[in-house]
Scaffold this active site. Sequence first.
Site, PDB file in Angstrom:
ATOM      1  N   ASP A  80     118.862-115.073 -34.256  1.00  0.00           N
ATOM      2  CA  ASP A  80     119.667-115.824 -35.654  1.00  0.00           C
ATOM      3  C   ASP A  80     121.123-116.103 -35.305  1.00  0.00           C
ATOM      4  OD1 ASP A  80     119.659-112.714 -34.965  1.00  0.00           O
ATOM      5  OD2 ASP A  80     120.216-112.357 -37.005  1.00  0.00           O
ATOM      6  N   GLU A 139     118.412-110.139 -36.356  1.00  0.00           N
ATOM      7  CA  GLU A 139     119.237-108.895 -35.817  1.00  0.00           C
ATOM      8  C   GLU A 139     120.485-108.721 -36.675  1.00  0.00           C
ATOM      9  OE1 GLU A 139     122.029-106.660 -33.875  1.00  0.00           O
ATOM     10  OE2 GLU A 139     122.123-108.714 -33.808  1.00  0.00           O
TER      11      GLU A 139
END
Length: 391
Positions: A80, A139
């Site tokens: 991400d 994350e």
Amino acid sequence: MISEKIKAGIQTYSEELTAIRRKLHSEPELSWEEFETTNFVCEYLDQLGIFYRRAEPTGVIATIEGGKPGKTVALRGDMDALSVEELNKDLEYASKFEGKMHACGHDSHTAMLLIAAKVLNENKADLPGNVRLLFQPAEEVAEGAKAFVKQGAVDGVDNVFGIHIWSQMPTGKVSCTPGPSFASADLFKVTFKGKGGHGAMPHACIDAALVASSFVMNVQTVVSRTIDAQQPAVLTIGKMVVGTRFNVIAENAVIEGTVRCFDPKVRDHIETQLKHYAEQVAAIYGATAIVEYTRGTKAVINDEYSANLAQKVITEAFGGDAVFNEKPTMGGEDFSDYFEKAPGSFALVGSGNPEKDTQWAHHHGRFNIDEDALVIGAELYAQYAWSYLNE
């Protein structure tokens, strides 16, 4: 211990590795929105013939089955990006999406893991065991690893290994030390309620701005005066919202912040004391306090065996000078959730190079990586898996 075939294979695909990283960098997706990144990973694994399953709602869990029986090691790469505006506008691979950027290097993690998977797959006949590949979402919001664990990503895994690119370390250096690496990271929100009124008549009010200000100043003593000075801890107030108008006594105040430490007992103590301070400060002024404390990521504590193995791999693969002992950071990492299921370690791969302007801090709009670090990270992934399975 290390494989020369793997070393040669990683070098062979170095240009492809850079190209993948640049593609991912130019197309950043935020946490839980990594749909196109997930599709790209799946398509790449299809080309390699590696079995995988899509996680929900994003992410990929794949497995390379070795030609010989043995243990299972998991390699994790997160995917991400962040809601940060890219300031490196002159890069040919700069973010195409306004307000979104790979400002923490997760694009490189995904690229390195894909190339590591390609090389490991080419040598799977010689692998005594299996390699689980975790292309993890979310994350940055500390939710992806928990979701992966719930979806069985590390079921049957004997050891787990992760990498983070690290701009605070010089390119060519790698750190993986036993013990604490990343701190636990918690969030808190304190809502004070007083009694609003006219700014000219404070005697008839309970000033929430005054209550909140007193709390902000006093709560720092939780760390400085109630915790052993040899126990690292940080309590930060990051946001304070109070009042509506210059001549109105504020009725409400909302404070938000974060707590970082390594010791679970210190973590419990800070949570208890934070609530105590909020309630007692509010009581002094006749106000009330509501405290919401949210446990985020646990501390990343590297297993001694796994970290020592990583250091052996670093030494053999890149030379003794490559080993770097980076001190623990108060930053958070949800990789810690995997340690609930299996031991392992988390390595930092240096990518800082002032000559290439890649020394900027993570989460900064100027963040970038020295792409010479990509082959180091990709090989470290693959060599660690090879070495662990051959131990």
